[in-house]
Every structure is written in structure tokens, then in C-alpha cells.
Scaffold this motif. Structure first.
Motif, PDB file in Angstrom:
ATOM      1  N   GLN A 173      28.799  37.069  30.058  1.00 42.86           N
ATOM      2  CA  GLN A 173      30.141  37.057  29.487  1.00 42.86           C
ATOM      3  C   GLN A 173      31.107  36.790  30.632  1.00 42.86           C
ATOM      4  O   GLN A 173      30.771  36.999  31.799  1.00 42.86           O
ATOM      5  CB  GLN A 173      30.509  38.403  28.856  1.00 42.86           C
ATOM      6  CG  GLN A 173      29.824  38.713  27.565  1.00 42.86           C
ATOM      7  CD  GLN A 173      30.296  40.058  26.986  1.00 42.86           C
ATOM      8  OE1 GLN A 173      30.907  40.864  27.658  1.00 42.86           O
ATOM      9  NE2 GLN A 173      29.965  40.270  25.730  1.00 42.86           N
ATOM     10  N   SER A 174      32.302  36.369  30.293  1.00 44.31           N
ATOM     11  CA  SER A 174      33.303  36.063  31.314  1.00 44.31           C
ATOM     12  C   SER A 174      34.267  37.227  31.521  1.00 44.31           C
ATOM     13  O   SER A 174      34.645  37.905  30.570  1.00 44.31           O
ATOM     14  CB  SER A 174      34.111  34.832  30.907  1.00 44.31           C
ATOM     15  OG  SER A 174      33.283  33.713  30.827  1.00 44.31           O
ATOM     16  N   PHE A 175      34.629  37.439  32.773  1.00 42.31           N
ATOM     17  CA  PHE A 175      35.716  38.343  33.099  1.00 42.31           C
ATOM     18  C   PHE A 175      37.026  37.607  32.868  1.00 42.31           C
ATOM     19  O   PHE A 175      37.105  36.399  33.084  1.00 42.31           O
ATOM     20  CB  PHE A 175      35.697  38.713  34.594  1.00 42.31           C
ATOM     21  CG  PHE A 175      34.673  39.733  34.992  1.00 42.31           C
ATOM     22  CD1 PHE A 175      34.911  41.082  34.822  1.00 42.31           C
ATOM     23  CD2 PHE A 175      33.486  39.346  35.594  1.00 42.31           C
ATOM     24  CE1 PHE A 175      33.989  42.028  35.233  1.00 42.31           C
ATOM     25  CE2 PHE A 175      32.558  40.275  36.004  1.00 42.31           C
ATOM     26  CZ  PHE A 175      32.809  41.624  35.819  1.00 42.31           C
ATOM     27  N   THR A 176      38.057  38.329  32.478  1.00 41.82           N
ATOM     28  CA  THR A 176      39.392  37.745  32.518  1.00 41.82           C
ATOM     29  C   THR A 176      39.867  37.829  33.965  1.00 41.82           C
ATOM     30  O   THR A 176      39.327  38.624  34.761  1.00 41.82           O
ATOM     31  CB  THR A 176      40.391  38.507  31.618  1.00 41.82           C
ATOM     32  OG1 THR A 176      40.565  39.828  32.142  1.00 41.82           O
ATOM     33  CG2 THR A 176      39.916  38.551  30.166  1.00 41.82           C
ATOM     34  N   ILE A 177      40.853  37.044  34.317  1.00 40.98           N
ATOM     35  CA  ILE A 177      41.370  37.102  35.681  1.00 40.98           C
ATOM     36  C   ILE A 177      41.953  38.486  35.971  1.00 40.98           C
ATOM     37  O   ILE A 177      41.835  39.004  37.078  1.00 40.98           O
ATOM     38  CB  ILE A 177      42.397  35.970  35.952  1.00 40.98           C
ATOM     39  CG1 ILE A 177      42.675  35.831  37.443  1.00 40.98           C
ATOM     40  CG2 ILE A 177      43.673  36.179  35.187  1.00 40.98           C
ATOM     41  CD1 ILE A 177      41.528  35.285  38.239  1.00 40.98           C
ATOM     42  N   GLU A 178      42.525  39.096  34.939  1.00 46.22           N
ATOM     43  CA  GLU A 178      43.076  40.438  35.106  1.00 46.22           C
ATOM     44  C   GLU A 178      41.975  41.459  35.376  1.00 46.22           C
ATOM     45  O   GLU A 178      42.150  42.385  36.178  1.00 46.22           O
ATOM     46  CB  GLU A 178      43.894  40.850  33.878  1.00 46.22           C
ATOM     47  CG  GLU A 178      45.182  40.079  33.706  1.00 46.22           C
ATOM     48  CD  GLU A 178      45.025  38.718  33.034  1.00 46.22           C
ATOM     49  OE1 GLU A 178      43.895  38.378  32.557  1.00 46.22           O
ATOM     50  OE2 GLU A 178      46.020  37.979  32.987  1.00 46.22           O
ATOM     51  N   GLU A 179      40.823  41.294  34.696  1.00 43.21           N
ATOM     52  CA  GLU A 179      39.686  42.203  34.934  1.00 43.21           C
ATOM     53  C   GLU A 179      39.158  42.041  36.350  1.00 43.21           C
ATOM     54  O   GLU A 179      38.854  43.033  37.023  1.00 43.21           O
ATOM     55  CB  GLU A 179      38.566  41.944  33.929  1.00 43.21           C
ATOM     56  CG  GLU A 179      38.867  42.426  32.539  1.00 43.21           C
ATOM     57  CD  GLU A 179      37.828  42.018  31.530  1.00 43.21           C
ATOM     58  OE1 GLU A 179      37.641  42.782  30.556  1.00 43.21           O
ATOM     59  OE2 GLU A 179      37.200  40.932  31.672  1.00 43.21           O
ATOM     60  N   LYS A 188      29.114  40.973  31.991  1.00 45.79           N
ATOM     61  CA  LYS A 188      30.115  40.211  32.741  1.00 45.79           C
ATOM     62  C   LYS A 188      29.669  40.014  34.184  1.00 45.79           C
ATOM     63  O   LYS A 188      29.737  38.901  34.711  1.00 45.79           O
ATOM     64  CB  LYS A 188      31.475  40.915  32.679  1.00 45.79           C
ATOM     65  CG  LYS A 188      32.101  40.834  31.294  1.00 45.79           C
ATOM     66  CD  LYS A 188      33.395  41.620  31.214  1.00 45.79           C
ATOM     67  CE  LYS A 188      33.930  41.625  29.812  1.00 45.79           C
ATOM     68  NZ  LYS A 188      35.186  40.939  29.650  1.00 45.79           N
TER      69      LYS A 188
END
Length: 64
Positions: A42-48, A37
Motif C-alpha cells: 500500500q502507499s503512504f501519503t506524503i503526510e504519513e 505500507k
């Protein structure tokens, strides 16, 4: 593709002397996933992102 958020997160992490393993544990993911990430594979979620920045001591608020 690596975003500015990822570059800034990595720079902030390094500046604070925090390990990838430590943030990964905080996020509840394994270190390998965190590395992917942070490296843009890979993508982070906005929450991550918000949780990681808060872990590093930044005041982040998510607008819902």
C-alpha cells in the motif's frame, strides 16, 4: 513496489529500535496497514511519511 523512502523509513525505524506498532499508533492506523505500507503493498501519503520520519526524530518539512 518498495520505494527508497520506504526502505529508508524501515532502516531508520530499526536503527532507532522503534516498533511498527508504535509508528502505526502515532499515524492513527492499525499495525497491519502499517506493515503493508512499509512493505510496499500500500502507499503512504506524503503526510504519513513526514509524520513517521518526524516521529523517528528527523526534521522533515513539506512544501505546499
Amino acid at each position: 513496489m518498495i520505494t527508497n523512502l520506504q526502505l529508508n523509513l524501515k532502516a531508520a525505524r530499526l536503527e532507532k529500535g522503534i516498533t511498527q506498532s508504535s509508528i502505526a499508533k502515532h499515524l492513527g492506523i492499525d499495525r497491519t496497514s502499517y506493515i503493508r505500507k512499509e512493505g510496499g503493498k500500500q502507499s503512504f501519503t506524503i503526510e504519513e511519511f513526514a509524520s513517521a520520519y518526524q516521529y523517528l526524530g528527523y526534521d522533515i518539512k513539506i512544501i505546499k
